[in-house]
Design an enzyme around this catalytic site. Structure first.
Site, short mmCIF file in Angstrom:
data_model
loop_
_atom_site.label_atom_id
_atom_site.label_comp_id
_atom_site.label_asym_id
_atom_site.label_seq_id
_atom_site.Cartn_x
_atom_site.Cartn_y
_atom_site.Cartn_z
N CYS A 114 29.99 61.86 93.03
CA CYS A 114 29.82 60.44 93.38
C CYS A 114 28.60 60.19 94.27
CB CYS A 114 31.06 59.92 94.08
SG CYS A 114 32.52 60.18 93.11
N HIS A 274 29.04 53.15 96.51
CA HIS A 274 29.56 53.77 95.29
C HIS A 274 30.82 53.03 94.85
CE1 HIS A 274 31.39 56.41 92.50
NE2 HIS A 274 32.29 56.87 93.35
N ASN A 304 34.62 53.29 87.63
CA ASN A 304 33.87 54.21 88.49
C ASN A 304 33.00 55.09 87.60
OD1 ASN A 304 33.11 56.46 90.02
ND2 ASN A 304 35.06 56.61 91.10
O1 UT7 Z 1 34.81 58.25 93.05
C1 UT7 Z 1 35.38 59.38 93.58
C2 UT7 Z 1 36.17 59.09 94.75
N1 UT7 Z 1 37.45 58.61 94.34
C3 UT7 Z 1 38.06 57.69 95.06
O2 UT7 Z 1 37.52 57.20 95.99
C4 UT7 Z 1 39.48 57.34 94.66
C5 UT7 Z 1 40.28 57.00 95.87
N2 UT7 Z 1 41.66 56.74 95.57
C6 UT7 Z 1 42.08 55.63 94.91
O3 UT7 Z 1 41.27 54.83 94.50
C7 UT7 Z 1 43.56 55.42 94.73
O4 UT7 Z 1 44.26 56.42 95.42
C8 UT7 Z 1 44.05 55.40 93.25
C9 UT7 Z 1 43.53 54.15 92.57
C10 UT7 Z 1 43.54 56.64 92.52
C11 UT7 Z 1 45.56 55.39 93.17
O5 UT7 Z 1 46.06 54.30 93.90
P1 UT7 Z 1 47.20 54.51 94.99
O6 UT7 Z 1 47.51 53.19 95.50
O7 UT7 Z 1 46.71 55.53 95.97
O8 UT7 Z 1 48.40 55.05 94.11
P2 UT7 Z 1 49.18 56.46 94.17
O9 UT7 Z 1 48.30 57.54 93.66
O10 UT7 Z 1 49.79 56.61 95.52
O11 UT7 Z 1 50.32 56.21 93.12
C12 UT7 Z 1 51.34 55.22 93.30
C13 UT7 Z 1 52.24 55.21 92.09
C14 UT7 Z 1 52.76 56.58 91.69
O12 UT7 Z 1 54.08 56.43 91.24
P3 UT7 Z 1 55.33 56.76 92.21
O13 UT7 Z 1 55.19 58.19 92.60
O14 UT7 Z 1 55.17 55.83 93.40
O15 UT7 Z 1 56.50 56.45 91.35
C15 UT7 Z 1 51.90 56.97 90.52
O16 UT7 Z 1 52.53 57.86 89.63
O17 UT7 Z 1 51.53 54.72 90.95
C16 UT7 Z 1 51.69 55.65 89.85
N3 UT7 Z 1 50.46 55.60 89.05
C17 UT7 Z 1 50.28 54.70 88.06
N4 UT7 Z 1 51.05 53.72 87.57
C18 UT7 Z 1 50.54 52.97 86.57
C19 UT7 Z 1 49.36 56.36 89.15
N5 UT7 Z 1 48.44 55.99 88.25
C20 UT7 Z 1 48.99 54.95 87.56
C21 UT7 Z 1 48.52 54.14 86.51
N6 UT7 Z 1 49.33 53.17 86.05
N7 UT7 Z 1 47.28 54.29 85.98
#
Ligand code: UT7
Length: 347
Positions: A114, A274, A304
């Site tokens: 990134c 980014h 992204n």
């Molecule tokens: O560019 C490189 C650097 N990357 C970043 O900066 C990414 C930084 N992180 C993020 O942007 C966020 O952490 C994400 C967008 C990747 C994820 O969002 P979050 O609010 O942190 O969600 P989470 O990973 O804590 O997941 C919450 C829930 C989980 O379900 P349970 O365990 O609560 O039942 C996941 O399984 O959302 C679920 N989940 C989804 N649900 C529907 C994960 N991905 C998806 C999806 N659709 N695509």
């Protein structure tokens, strides 16, 4: 010592648009979840066969070179940032050199994910300041769509990434005050594995991140069937951990740049970070107390695009007339490694 200016800028995104709704055909996800957590509405995917990371980079480069008012044969050095190269080796820089019929100039590939574009312009800036090169082509390009897990197993990653490319031509300027004021590069390998694609790789489980593999499976091959079965050929990410670190390191490295130049947040005319997550960008904007017209986001339309995200956003902001001569432009990135960086440019 001359400073480097952006003499030309270009971008390219493939024509195939995939909305959040389109992704629900392959995995359990929803438009609501993706928009609420990331701000993303759609992303572009390259043609599976016809388009590569290098070809997209070349399309962006053609525009940047033309806008710089030069020809590809006048480029002195190529720097290509990507995590999704056409080949494991060689890098994409040499493909650009070949396809654009450039002279036998140096071509360097940068693997800083990134923050790759920020690292790339920092390297280019040093070559220009030292007087070694006059026209440096810097490209950030990604074809993520070739290697994402489009099943529900990979949904936390696959919904985020998109394909595209951005490019700039950097040149020295004699104009007082203009150009790249400074760049600031950082890394912390402590969390190298929490946002990574492990295979193909030579790790041989040296770093102990494959508890569910036996030594035979690990030692079997550079990329074994067992690894593919266990989805070890796809990127892995602990999203929340990356998020938490990003919202600390982005403001830190932006402030470092401002302080190094005796400037304040109120001096920024355009901030481009980014495009990792709209929520991250908005948190940075709030912390720095910047109004909406001083921040440019386009993750909504492209997702992204990793090394391409900063040059694509910079190009669009410039094309829309949001960056003018004399403006203070602040670029910043954070991602896998972790690596992070900022650059301040007096446009
Ligand atoms: O560019 C490189 C650097 N990357 C970043 O900066 C990414 C930084 N992180 C993020 O942007 C966020 O952490 C994400 C967008 C990747 C994820 O969002 P979050 O609010 O942190 O969600 P989470 O990973 O804590 O997941 C919450 C829930 C989980 O379900 P349970 O365990 O609560 O039942 C996941 O399984 O959302 C679920 N989940 C989804 N649900 C529907 C994960 N991905 C998806 C999806 N659709 N695509």
């Amino acid at each position: 010592m001359p400073r480097s200016i952006v003499a030309g800028i270009g971008m390219y995104v493939p024509k195939n648009v995939y909305t959040n709704q389109d992704l629900t055909r392959y995995m359990e996800t929803s438009d609501e979840w993706i928009q609420e957590r990331t701000g993303i509405q759609a992303r572009h995917y390259a043609d599976r066969l016809g388009e590569t990371t290098a070809t997209m980079g070349i399309e962006a480069a053609k525009i940047a070179i033309e806008r710089a008012g030069i020809t590809p044969q006048e480029i002195d050095f190529i720097i290509f940032a990507t995590l999704s190269p056409d080949y494991y080796f060689p890098g994409c820089g040499v493909i650009v050199q070949r396809e654009m019929k450039m002279k036998e100039i140096g071509a360097l590939d940068i693997r800083n994910q990134c923050s790759g574009f920020l690292y790339a312009i920092s390297v280019a800036d040093q070559f220009i300041k030292s007087g070694m090169y006059k026209n440096i082509l810097v490209i950030g390009s990604e074809k993520h769509s070739f290697g994402l897990d489009f099943t529900t197993r990979g949904r936390n990653i696959s919904v985020i990434f998109g394909d595209g490319a951005g490019a700039v031509v950097l040149q020295p300027t004699a104009e007082e005050g203009r150009g790249i004021l400074s760049t600031h590069l950082h890394s912390d390998g402590e969390s190298a594995e929490i946002l990574a694609m492990y295979n193909p790789g030579t790790h041989g489980n040296r770093w102990g991140h494959f508890a569910d593999f036996n030594d035979a499976e690990i030692g079997e091959a550079f990329m074994s069937e067992a690894m593919i079965e266990k989805a070890q050929n796809f990127p892995n990410m602990n999203g929340p951990a990356v998020f938490k670190k990003a919202v600390v390191k982005f403001p830190e490295v932006i402030m470092e740049g401002l302080q190094a130049n005796g400037l304040q947040t109120s001096d920024i005319n355009m901030l481009i970070v980014h495009q990792a997550n709209l929520r991250i960008s908005q948190m940075i904007q709030k912390l720095l107390r910047l109004s909406d017209d001083k921040v440019y986001n386009n993750i909504q339309r492209y997702g992204n695009t990793t090394a391409a995200s900063v040059p694509i956003a910079l190009c669009e902001a410039w094309q829309e007339g949001k960056i003018k001569k004399g403006d203070l432009v602040c670029l910043a990135a954070f991602g896998s490694g972790f690596t992070w960086a900022s650059a301040l440019i007096r446009w």
